[in-house]
Design a protein around this motif. Structure first.
Motif, PDB file in Angstrom:
ATOM      1  N   ALA A 235     -18.490  11.957   4.298  1.00  0.00           N
ATOM      2  CA  ALA A 235     -17.808  13.141   4.832  1.00  0.00           C
ATOM      3  C   ALA A 235     -17.634  13.290   3.457  1.00  0.00           C
TER       4      ALA A 235
ATOM      5  N   ARG B 291     -11.638  11.144   8.798  1.00  0.00           N
ATOM      6  CA  ARG B 291     -10.768  11.841   9.167  1.00  0.00           C
ATOM      7  C   ARG B 291      -9.736  11.796   9.323  1.00  0.00           C
ATOM      8  N   ALA B 292      -9.270  10.488   9.883  1.00  0.00           N
ATOM      9  CA  ALA B 292      -7.947  10.138  10.314  1.00  0.00           C
ATOM     10  C   ALA B 292      -7.273   9.517   8.856  1.00  0.00           C
TER      11      ALA B 292
ATOM     12  N   LEU C 115     -11.249  19.957  -0.554  1.00  0.00           N
ATOM     13  CA  LEU C 115     -11.628  20.721   0.596  1.00  0.00           C
ATOM     14  C   LEU C 115     -11.320  21.772   0.606  1.00  0.00           C
TER      15      LEU C 115
ATOM     16  N   LEU D  19     -13.770  19.397   6.935  1.00  0.00           N
ATOM     17  CA  LEU D  19     -13.944  18.898   6.378  1.00  0.00           C
ATOM     18  C   LEU D  19     -15.679  18.466   7.528  1.00  0.00           C
ATOM     19  N   GLU D  20     -16.597  17.487   7.264  1.00  0.00           N
ATOM     20  CA  GLU D  20     -17.602  16.560   8.447  1.00  0.00           C
ATOM     21  C   GLU D  20     -17.644  15.700   7.608  1.00  0.00           C
ATOM     22  N   VAL D  21     -17.788  15.003   9.270  1.00  0.00           N
ATOM     23  CA  VAL D  21     -18.222  13.342   8.580  1.00  0.00           C
ATOM     24  C   VAL D  21     -19.311  13.182   9.775  1.00  0.00           C
TER      25      VAL D  21
ATOM     26  N   LEU E 141      -8.487  20.204   6.423  1.00  0.00           N
ATOM     27  CA  LEU E 141      -9.133  19.370   7.139  1.00  0.00           C
ATOM     28  C   LEU E 141     -10.575  20.220   8.003  1.00  0.00           C
ATOM     29  N   SER E 142      -9.793  21.228   8.332  1.00  0.00           N
ATOM     30  CA  SER E 142     -11.523  21.900   9.103  1.00  0.00           C
ATOM     31  C   SER E 142     -12.246  21.911   8.364  1.00  0.00           C
TER      32      SER E 142
ATOM     33  N   ASP F 235     -14.504   7.417  10.118  1.00  0.00           N
ATOM     34  CA  ASP F 235     -12.709   7.335  10.072  1.00  0.00           C
ATOM     35  C   ASP F 235     -12.664   8.061   9.452  1.00  0.00           C
TER      36      ASP F 235
ATOM     37  N   LEU G 126      -8.265  10.977   5.650  1.00  0.00           N
ATOM     38  CA  LEU G 126      -7.608  12.290   4.635  1.00  0.00           C
ATOM     39  C   LEU G 126      -6.616  13.403   5.483  1.00  0.00           C
ATOM     40  N   ALA G 127      -6.278  13.055   7.190  1.00  0.00           N
ATOM     41  CA  ALA G 127      -5.240  13.350   7.326  1.00  0.00           C
ATOM     42  C   ALA G 127      -3.800  12.094   7.135  1.00  0.00           C
TER      43      ALA G 127
END
Ligand SMILES: NC(=O)c1ccc[n+]([C@@H]2O[C@H](COP(=O)([O-])OP(=O)(O)OC[C@H]3O[C@@H](n4cnc5c(N)ncnc54)[C@H](OP(=O)(O)O)[C@@H]3O)[C@@H](O)[C@H]2O)c1
Length: 323
Positions: free
Chosen positions: A4, A304-305, A50, A18-20, A15-16, A302, A307-308
């Motif tokens: 990530a 992204r979830a 980020l 971020l890349e996983v 979050l925009s 996951d 970090l959200a």
């Protein structure tokens, strides 16, 4: 390998950035080793990265993550120290090296299948902890340990105030402080977090900004602008504010300079800790049989979830990541 990472930076929509996805495996430079990550953890630091705080575009792409338990081929599972010295030959307290960095600032971070760290930057994972519980000692728990036991100038029997209840540093402060015989008072913005703070060892809980029944010996601050005046008002004359962060901003409406000099308060900055402190923390966690509060654990895919969830501010405890 899967990782990530920050592919870009966005102050408004972290979050925009971020890349996983796939990144090259790390190569060990001289004096460093490559280790498989068994478990990692999130910190607010990953959101700051980020947003471009402490990370610039010339260092992208940058794998996020400071916390990890890694598998050492001879030693077994080890908790990593994410602080890296930047001054050749620096032999003093590593946190005072003006060129120090954390993993994920100059060197790739821990939210990956493998990580490279300076040889010896680890302590054995306490045996009673899971890998995720061990990983969160790296940053939030190490920071809380130094705030309480080096910088706050308190001793068992004293009363401390922790601003915020649910965060990684806040929950570590509550668990470590109460286990060490401090009376820990906690403010939180909602009732669920106040109840959880009591479960974790807080003696009393209060709403944000609520008047306290007495003045405290020390305040442990990571919230910043939103709680600064309350922190200054909460202290007895001669008391200490230890500040490690400013999640709500670093420009409080009032600096409270008059109260600070009139009450002869000490304001002490605190950042991370040394390898010795990480070893002491691991021993304390072992003898007190402490288990860090874990809010939730997500697979690396996951992230992204995960970090959200951290960005939502709804968490109580640490967020673990398993590669
Ligand atoms: N100096 C260092 O070495 C170091 C190390 C670790 C962390 N930090 C910094 O410390 C801060 C906390 O880190 P973390 O990883 O624990 O973050 P986190 O898990 O996201 O926790 C955020 C905390 O901030 C509180 N909070 C946020 N906004 C608030 C507001 N407007 N009013 C009141 N409380 C608010 C929350 O309180 P509630 O429970 O009431 O929601 C929660 O306790 C971050 O700024 C981080 O960068 C610094």
């Amino acid at each position: 390998m899967l990782a990530a990472y920050a592919a870009s930076l966005s102050a408004d929509d972290p979050l925009s950035a971020l890349e996983v996805g796939e990144r090259p495996e790390p190569q060990a430079q001289d004096g460093w080793v490559v280790l498989p990550v068994v478990a990692a953890g999130l910190n607010h630091h990953d959101l700051w990265s980020l947003k471009g705080v402490g990370l610039s575009t010339d260092r992208l792409p940058m794998i996020l993550g400071c916390d990890a338990v890694a598998a050492h081929p001879e030693l077994g599972e080890v908790v990593l120290l994410p602080v890296v010295s930047g001054t050749p030959g620096w032999a003093d307290d590593i946190t005072l090296d003006p060129r120090r960095s954390l993993l994920s600032e100059l060197h790739q971070g821990t939210l990956a299948e493998k990580v490279t760290v300076p040889d010896g930057h680890w302590v054995p994972k306490p045996a009673h902890l899971s890998a995720v519980e061990g990983a969160v000692l790296s940053t939030a728990w190490l920071t809380a340990y130094r705030m309480l036991f080096r910088n706050a100038a308190v001793r068992p029997g004293d009363t401390v105030l922790v601003q915020g209840a649910g965060g990684g540093v806040a929950t570590a402060l509550i668990q470590l402080g109460s286990a060490a015989g401090l009376t820990v008072w906690v403010t939180a913005r909602d009732e669920t977090k106040r109840r959880r703070a009591l479960d974790l060892g807080a003696a009393q809980v209060f709403g944000a900004g609520e008047r306290l029944p007495a003045r405290v010996d020390a305040v442990l601050e990571s919230v910043g602008a939103a709680t600064w005046s309350h922190s200054v008002n909460a202290l007895r004359p001669g008391g200490t504010i230890v500040i490690c962060g400013a999640t709500s901003g670093d420009a409080p409406a009032r600096a409270e300079l008059t109260k600070i000099f009139f009450k002869q308060l000490r304001v002490v900055g605190s950042t991370m800790g040394t390898l010795d402190e990480l070893a002491s923390l691991a021993r304390f966690v072992t003898t007190a049989r402490l288990r860090p509060a874990i809010d939730s654990t997500f697979p690396l895919a996951d992230a992204r979830a995960a970090l959200a969830r951290m960005a939502s501010g709804e968490l109580v405890g640490k967020i673990g990541i398993t590669p």
